[in-house]
Design a protein around this motif. Sequence first.
Motif, PDB file in Angstrom:
ATOM      1  N   VAL A 181      68.910  94.215  49.128  1.00  0.00           N
ATOM      2  CA  VAL A 181      67.646  94.690  49.689  1.00  0.00           C
ATOM      3  C   VAL A 181      67.458  96.156  49.313  1.00  0.00           C
ATOM      4  O   VAL A 181      68.421  96.921  49.226  1.00  0.00           O
ATOM      5  CB  VAL A 181      67.619  94.510  51.223  1.00  0.00           C
ATOM      6  N   THR A 182      66.214  96.523  49.046  1.00  0.00           N
ATOM      7  CA  THR A 182      65.835  97.912  48.824  1.00  0.00           C
ATOM      8  C   THR A 182      64.946  98.363  49.978  1.00  0.00           C
ATOM      9  O   THR A 182      63.959  97.684  50.302  1.00  0.00           O
ATOM     10  CB  THR A 182      65.083  98.084  47.490  1.00  0.00           C
ATOM     11  N   LEU A 183      65.287  99.491  50.587  1.00  0.00           N
ATOM     12  CA  LEU A 183      64.534 100.034  51.715  1.00  0.00           C
ATOM     13  C   LEU A 183      64.048 101.427  51.337  1.00  0.00           C
ATOM     14  O   LEU A 183      64.849 102.323  51.066  1.00  0.00           O
ATOM     15  CB  LEU A 183      65.412 100.095  52.967  1.00  0.00           C
ATOM     16  N   ASP A 184      62.733 101.613  51.313  1.00  0.00           N
ATOM     17  CA  ASP A 184      62.141 102.898  50.951  1.00  0.00           C
ATOM     18  C   ASP A 184      60.886 103.101  51.803  1.00  0.00           C
ATOM     19  O   ASP A 184      59.771 102.773  51.383  1.00  0.00           O
ATOM     20  CB  ASP A 184      61.807 102.936  49.458  1.00  0.00           C
ATOM     21  N   PHE A 185      61.078 103.600  53.007  1.00  0.00           N
ATOM     22  CA  PHE A 185      59.966 103.799  53.926  1.00  0.00           C
ATOM     23  C   PHE A 185      60.402 104.722  55.062  1.00  0.00           C
ATOM     24  O   PHE A 185      61.589 105.018  55.217  1.00  0.00           O
ATOM     25  CB  PHE A 185      59.482 102.454  54.501  1.00  0.00           C
ATOM     26  N   SER A 186      59.425 105.176  55.834  1.00  0.00           N
ATOM     27  CA  SER A 186      59.690 106.039  56.983  1.00  0.00           C
ATOM     28  C   SER A 186      59.396 105.298  58.278  1.00  0.00           C
ATOM     29  O   SER A 186      58.519 104.434  58.322  1.00  0.00           O
ATOM     30  CB  SER A 186      58.835 107.307  56.922  1.00  0.00           C
ATOM     31  N   VAL A 187      60.129 105.656  59.319  1.00  0.00           N
ATOM     32  CA  VAL A 187      59.883 105.136  60.659  1.00  0.00           C
ATOM     33  C   VAL A 187      59.790 106.323  61.616  1.00  0.00           C
ATOM     34  O   VAL A 187      60.681 107.172  61.638  1.00  0.00           O
ATOM     35  CB  VAL A 187      61.002 104.180  61.118  1.00  0.00           C
ATOM     36  N   ASP A 230      59.590  94.748  63.306  1.00  0.00           N
ATOM     37  CA  ASP A 230      58.357  95.099  62.602  1.00  0.00           C
ATOM     38  C   ASP A 230      58.549  96.237  61.614  1.00  0.00           C
ATOM     39  O   ASP A 230      57.827  96.315  60.608  1.00  0.00           O
ATOM     40  CB  ASP A 230      57.272  95.481  63.612  1.00  0.00           C
ATOM     41  N   ASP A 231      59.514  97.103  61.868  1.00  0.00           N
ATOM     42  CA  ASP A 231      59.744  98.236  60.960  1.00  0.00           C
ATOM     43  C   ASP A 231      60.207  97.784  59.580  1.00  0.00           C
ATOM     44  O   ASP A 231      60.039  98.522  58.602  1.00  0.00           O
ATOM     45  CB  ASP A 231      60.797  99.181  61.551  1.00  0.00           C
ATOM     46  N   PHE A 232      60.780  96.578  59.486  1.00  0.00           N
ATOM     47  CA  PHE A 232      61.390  96.131  58.235  1.00  0.00           C
ATOM     48  C   PHE A 232      60.574  95.070  57.505  1.00  0.00           C
ATOM     49  O   PHE A 232      60.991  94.569  56.459  1.00  0.00           O
ATOM     50  CB  PHE A 232      62.817  95.630  58.498  1.00  0.00           C
ATOM     51  N   GLY A 233      59.417  94.725  58.034  1.00  0.00           N
ATOM     52  CA  GLY A 233      58.488  93.862  57.322  1.00  0.00           C
ATOM     53  C   GLY A 233      59.083  92.543  56.876  1.00  0.00           C
ATOM     54  O   GLY A 233      59.726  91.829  57.652  1.00  0.00           O
ATOM     55  N   LEU A 234      58.909  92.225  55.595  1.00  0.00           N
ATOM     56  CA  LEU A 234      59.293  90.918  55.054  1.00  0.00           C
ATOM     57  C   LEU A 234      60.801  90.699  55.007  1.00  0.00           C
ATOM     58  O   LEU A 234      61.249  89.560  54.889  1.00  0.00           O
ATOM     59  CB  LEU A 234      58.713  90.747  53.642  1.00  0.00           C
ATOM     60  N   VAL A 235      61.588  91.766  55.077  1.00  0.00           N
ATOM     61  CA  VAL A 235      63.052  91.611  55.021  1.00  0.00           C
ATOM     62  C   VAL A 235      63.678  91.701  56.413  1.00  0.00           C
ATOM     63  O   VAL A 235      64.898  91.791  56.540  1.00  0.00           O
ATOM     64  CB  VAL A 235      63.691  92.659  54.078  1.00  0.00           C
ATOM     65  N   ALA A 236      62.875  91.671  57.454  1.00  0.00           N
ATOM     66  CA  ALA A 236      63.369  91.872  58.812  1.00  0.00           C
ATOM     67  C   ALA A 236      64.406  90.840  59.228  1.00  0.00           C
ATOM     68  O   ALA A 236      65.312  91.138  60.013  1.00  0.00           O
ATOM     69  CB  ALA A 236      62.211  91.870  59.801  1.00  0.00           C
ATOM     70  N   ASP A 237      64.297  89.606  58.705  1.00  0.00           N
ATOM     71  CA  ASP A 237      65.220  88.560  59.136  1.00  0.00           C
ATOM     72  C   ASP A 237      66.443  88.438  58.242  1.00  0.00           C
ATOM     73  O   ASP A 237      67.223  87.496  58.378  1.00  0.00           O
ATOM     74  CB  ASP A 237      64.495  87.213  59.239  1.00  0.00           C
ATOM     75  N   PHE A 238      66.665  89.389  57.325  1.00  0.00           N
ATOM     76  CA  PHE A 238      67.903  89.393  56.553  1.00  0.00           C
ATOM     77  C   PHE A 238      69.075  89.615  57.514  1.00  0.00           C
ATOM     78  O   PHE A 238      69.043  90.510  58.355  1.00  0.00           O
ATOM     79  CB  PHE A 238      67.898  90.516  55.520  1.00  0.00           C
ATOM     80  N   LEU A 239      70.113  88.819  57.371  1.00  0.00           N
ATOM     81  CA  LEU A 239      71.275  88.960  58.247  1.00  0.00           C
ATOM     82  C   LEU A 239      72.125  90.153  57.842  1.00  0.00           C
ATOM     83  O   LEU A 239      72.337  90.425  56.661  1.00  0.00           O
ATOM     84  CB  LEU A 239      72.119  87.692  58.203  1.00  0.00           C
TER      85      LEU A 239
END
Length: 234
Positions: free
Chosen positions: A160-166, A96-105
């Motif tokens: 992929v670009t990741l720009d968020f906080s967890v 859930d932390d990675f949203g739409l790209v969560a299933d990227f291998l």
Amino acid sequence: MKKLLGILTIGLMSMTFQTSEPVIGTVEGFEKFPDMKLVLFTLGADHPIEIGSVAKGGEFSIDLTRADLPEDMPLEDMAVFFGDLNQAFDGPFSNDDFGLVADFLALKNPYISIMDGKSRWAGVVFPVTSEEIKNWLEDSGYNNAEQGSYLNIVFLEQPVTLDFSVMTKMPYEGEEIPVEYQFKLNLEPGFNWVQYDIEEVFETDPKIRGSFPSKITIRNMDDSSQFRWIGKFF
């Protein structure tokens, strides 16, 4: 399984888009050894992934653009080692932390290994800004974390670009201590350097456990010269 193998095939074809520059430096403690290879044993000892070399005296070069998944390894076997994106990074992350790209291998490569001329595992290289961080990586329960940085390597099958906080929590003495991870990453298909900056540390009672990071930024490496490349040999 067909979808998984198809995506892995795409990943194999797309690695030419990786454009990072070679990393050079000196492996500390290597002075007495002959030339060896630097590899990733993430897919097992029978399928080392060569990423560079280290010469007598310790001078090394790593070029991730030349790293390749082994062609002699069946894709069905290789697929076992891949996971979703949340498994590619150090931290208790969920899909859930990675949203739409969560299933990227992705394939996480936390260790850079040294392989001798007989294809034997001869040691490990720790890219860290201090020996204290190297010790913490080896045993985070006993050794204290401190402010500084370390590196590992991640393989992605697509950009992929990741720009968020967890925000997560670490249990300690009956409390839940907040731990913040800030992602600031642009990853390309193929092998990528990933840098972890430990910005804040929660101080613990050393009789109970080692101090641990409470704020970490995960980003692209921008200056390899800040790191010590500490060798541990077997």
